[in-house]
Design a protein around this motif. Structure first.
Motif, PDB file in Angstrom:
ATOM      1  N   VAL A 133       1.025  -1.021   0.130  1.00 50.88           N
ATOM      2  CA  VAL A 133       0.005   0.029  -0.048  1.00 50.88           C
ATOM      3  C   VAL A 133       0.954   1.377  -0.008  1.00 50.88           C
ATOM      4  O   VAL A 133       0.729   2.073  -0.641  1.00 50.88           O
ATOM      5  N   THR A 134       1.852   1.253   0.799  1.00 52.06           N
ATOM      6  CA  THR A 134       2.690   2.338   0.982  1.00 52.06           C
ATOM      7  C   THR A 134       3.369   2.723  -0.439  1.00 52.06           C
ATOM      8  O   THR A 134       3.444   3.639  -0.878  1.00 52.06           O
ATOM      9  N   THR A 135       4.062   1.569  -1.108  1.00 50.23           N
ATOM     10  CA  THR A 135       4.558   1.820  -2.531  1.00 50.23           C
ATOM     11  C   THR A 135       3.562   2.351  -3.678  1.00 50.23           C
ATOM     12  O   THR A 135       3.666   3.003  -4.321  1.00 50.23           O
ATOM     13  N   ILE A 136       2.421   1.747  -3.586  1.00 49.00           N
ATOM     14  CA  ILE A 136       1.350   2.167  -4.637  1.00 49.00           C
ATOM     15  C   ILE A 136       1.070   3.738  -4.218  1.00 49.00           C
ATOM     16  O   ILE A 136       0.898   4.581  -5.168  1.00 49.00           O
ATOM     17  N   VAL A 137       0.783   4.061  -2.942  1.00 47.52           N
ATOM     18  CA  VAL A 137       0.358   5.577  -2.827  1.00 47.52           C
ATOM     19  C   VAL A 137       1.598   6.297  -3.100  1.00 47.52           C
ATOM     20  O   VAL A 137       1.351   7.477  -3.684  1.00 47.52           O
ATOM     21  N   ALA A 138       2.734   5.890  -2.713  1.00 45.85           N
ATOM     22  CA  ALA A 138       4.046   6.827  -3.239  1.00 45.85           C
ATOM     23  C   ALA A 138       4.109   7.132  -4.608  1.00 45.85           C
ATOM     24  O   ALA A 138       4.419   7.991  -5.147  1.00 45.85           O
ATOM     25  N   VAL A 140      12.748   1.306  -4.658  1.00 45.42           N
ATOM     26  CA  VAL A 140      13.114   1.896  -3.630  1.00 45.42           C
ATOM     27  C   VAL A 140      12.272   1.997  -2.520  1.00 45.42           C
ATOM     28  O   VAL A 140      12.648   1.440  -1.413  1.00 45.42           O
ATOM     29  N   ILE A 141      11.044   2.444  -2.676  1.00 47.31           N
ATOM     30  CA  ILE A 141      10.157   2.673  -1.593  1.00 47.31           C
ATOM     31  C   ILE A 141       9.788   1.178  -0.973  1.00 47.31           C
ATOM     32  O   ILE A 141       9.722   0.933   0.173  1.00 47.31           O
ATOM     33  N   LEU A 160      12.254  -3.554   4.466  1.00 52.87           N
ATOM     34  CA  LEU A 160      13.584  -3.718   5.325  1.00 52.87           C
ATOM     35  C   LEU A 160      13.423  -3.015   6.606  1.00 52.87           C
ATOM     36  O   LEU A 160      13.818  -3.580   7.692  1.00 52.87           O
ATOM     37  N   ILE A 161      13.037  -1.817   6.579  1.00 51.91           N
ATOM     38  CA  ILE A 161      13.160  -1.075   7.846  1.00 51.91           C
ATOM     39  C   ILE A 161      11.992  -1.616   8.798  1.00 51.91           C
ATOM     40  O   ILE A 161      12.193  -1.816  10.077  1.00 51.91           O
ATOM     41  N   ASP A 162      10.699  -1.854   8.334  1.00 50.74           N
ATOM     42  CA  ASP A 162       9.609  -2.044   9.242  1.00 50.74           C
ATOM     43  C   ASP A 162       9.903  -3.635   9.678  1.00 50.74           C
ATOM     44  O   ASP A 162       9.647  -4.134  10.699  1.00 50.74           O
ATOM     45  N   TYR A 163      10.613  -4.317   8.716  1.00 54.20           N
ATOM     46  CA  TYR A 163      11.136  -5.849   9.350  1.00 54.20           C
ATOM     47  C   TYR A 163      12.086  -5.814  10.481  1.00 54.20           C
ATOM     48  O   TYR A 163      11.894  -6.414  11.450  1.00 54.20           O
ATOM     49  N   LEU A 164      13.076  -5.092  10.465  1.00 53.50           N
ATOM     50  CA  LEU A 164      14.018  -4.545  11.475  1.00 53.50           C
ATOM     51  C   LEU A 164      13.345  -4.123  12.691  1.00 53.50           C
ATOM     52  O   LEU A 164      13.630  -4.448  13.853  1.00 53.50           O
ATOM     53  N   LEU A 168      14.999   9.700   5.565  1.00 48.17           N
ATOM     54  CA  LEU A 168      16.140   9.573   5.310  1.00 48.17           C
ATOM     55  C   LEU A 168      15.994   8.856   3.725  1.00 48.17           C
ATOM     56  O   LEU A 168      16.718   9.594   2.654  1.00 48.17           O
ATOM     57  N   VAL A 169      15.420   7.814   3.629  1.00 48.24           N
ATOM     58  CA  VAL A 169      15.204   7.412   2.494  1.00 48.24           C
ATOM     59  C   VAL A 169      14.447   8.366   1.356  1.00 48.24           C
ATOM     60  O   VAL A 169      14.921   8.258   0.250  1.00 48.24           O
ATOM     61  N   ILE A 170      13.358   8.839   1.725  1.00 47.12           N
ATOM     62  CA  ILE A 170      12.766   9.580   0.958  1.00 47.12           C
ATOM     63  C   ILE A 170      13.569  10.963   0.544  1.00 47.12           C
ATOM     64  O   ILE A 170      13.351  11.231  -0.669  1.00 47.12           O
ATOM     65  N   VAL A 171      14.272  11.425   1.561  1.00 47.47           N
ATOM     66  CA  VAL A 171      15.042  12.600   1.052  1.00 47.47           C
ATOM     67  C   VAL A 171      16.144  12.107  -0.005  1.00 47.47           C
ATOM     68  O   VAL A 171      16.313  12.892  -1.036  1.00 47.47           O
ATOM     69  N   LEU A 172      16.747  11.046   0.293  1.00 41.52           N
ATOM     70  CA  LEU A 172      17.734  10.660  -0.756  1.00 41.52           C
ATOM     71  C   LEU A 172      17.183  10.478  -2.187  1.00 41.52           C
ATOM     72  O   LEU A 172      17.879  10.721  -2.994  1.00 41.52           O
ATOM     73  N   LEU A 173      16.155   9.735  -2.172  1.00 42.03           N
ATOM     74  CA  LEU A 173      15.504   9.331  -3.377  1.00 42.03           C
ATOM     75  C   LEU A 173      15.041  10.602  -4.156  1.00 42.03           C
ATOM     76  O   LEU A 173      15.309  10.439  -5.164  1.00 42.03           O
ATOM     77  N   SER A 174      14.420  11.514  -3.361  1.00 42.67           N
ATOM     78  CA  SER A 174      13.984  12.793  -4.155  1.00 42.67           C
ATOM     79  C   SER A 174      15.314  13.597  -4.848  1.00 42.67           C
ATOM     80  O   SER A 174      15.137  14.119  -5.682  1.00 42.67           O
TER      81      SER A 174
END
Length: 268
Positions: free
Chosen positions: A43-48, A63-64, A70-74, A95-101
């Protein structure tokens, strides 16, 4: 910047609005075997992807999806009730969002230039040092300055407990019927662990911000609000504790105001 805001909105929607509590509980219990974990990440990937508006860019969903999974699993493998892990989890997503953008919009050069200009300014470091000082360092200094009064309160508490224990020993042979249980001094003084420390840090940060911004009226409202809350409490040794809190509050407020004024004059 436009893509960054879109991805942040997508994250907030999917992590806090569209995610039921049952999904969070399921992945905390089953961890990597939770179907709700993968459903949430999907759902997160689709909305993003939809909010990004870049429907020909395959890097965003890849990437999303991979980073969020990975983050939610950890996070599901650690202590779920710790606030620090929640903050680390959200900072990792951000951080992932900032680097991706930055990568997609090719704004690395401008971001580095902005960062260098910001950190190269003496005003930045003066303000940063001020905010850092009013948190833990100033709290430690105030704690040491008011230690003798805190010791006095603890001494009075010990005397009160000793008197109560002596009274209980004198009456231990009696059978007393009480409609409501009588709370001991320790129970009556039950409070949140380290709450005073964090209240002090928050109030000093607010005061410093108000002084730097020149909003001195807001400081008066803050002092009034805290005074009302503290003086409405019903505790043993009320006079001692009220005086102790008043001294600590005034020292905290005065130190924060002085630091704020020094910063204000230094950056003017």
């Amino acid at each position: 910047m436009n893509l960054l805001l879109r991805l942040i909105i997508a994250h907030l929607l999917t992590d806090f609005v569209f995610q039921p509590k049952s999904w969070v509980t399921d992945r905390e219990q089953k961890q990597g075997k939770s179907t709700k974990l993968y459903l949430h990440v999907l759902v997160t990937t689709i909305v993003a992807y939809l909010l990004s508006g870049l429907y020909t860019n395959w890097i965003i969903p890849v990437v999303i999806f991979s980073s969020h999974l990975l983050i939610d699993y950890l996070k599901s493998k650690v202590d779920k009730d710790r606030f620090r892990y929640f903050i680390i989890d959200q900072l990792a997503h951000l951080l992932v969002i900032v680097l991706l953008s930055l990568s997609i919009e090719h704004k690395w050069a401008s971001s580095i230039t902005t960062f260098e200009l910001l950190t190269g300014s003496s005003k930045f470091w003066i303000i940063a040092a001020g905010y850092l000082f009013v948190t833990f360092p100033l709290g430690i200094i105030i704690g040491k300055a008011t230690q003798k009064w805190r010791d006095q309160i603890n001494l009075e508490k010990e005397r009160s407990l000793a008197a109560e224990e002596a009274e209980n020993l004198a009456n231990e042979a009696k059978i007393i019927v009480v409609s409501q249980p009588i709370r001991s001094n320790e129970e009556q003084e039950l409070g949140l662990a380290s709450a005073g420390k964090w209240i002090g840090i928050c109030e000093r940060l607010l005061i410093l911000t108000f002084v730097i911004m020149g909003q001195y009226t807001a400081i008066g409202f803050l002092i009034t609000a805290k005074s009302i809350l503290r003086f409405s409490e019903k505790e043993n040794n009320t006079q001692l504790k009220t005086e102790y809190v008043l001294v600590g509050t005034l020292v905290s407020f005065a130190a924060s105001v002085i630091i704020g004024l020094l910063i204000h004059f230094a950056i003017s």
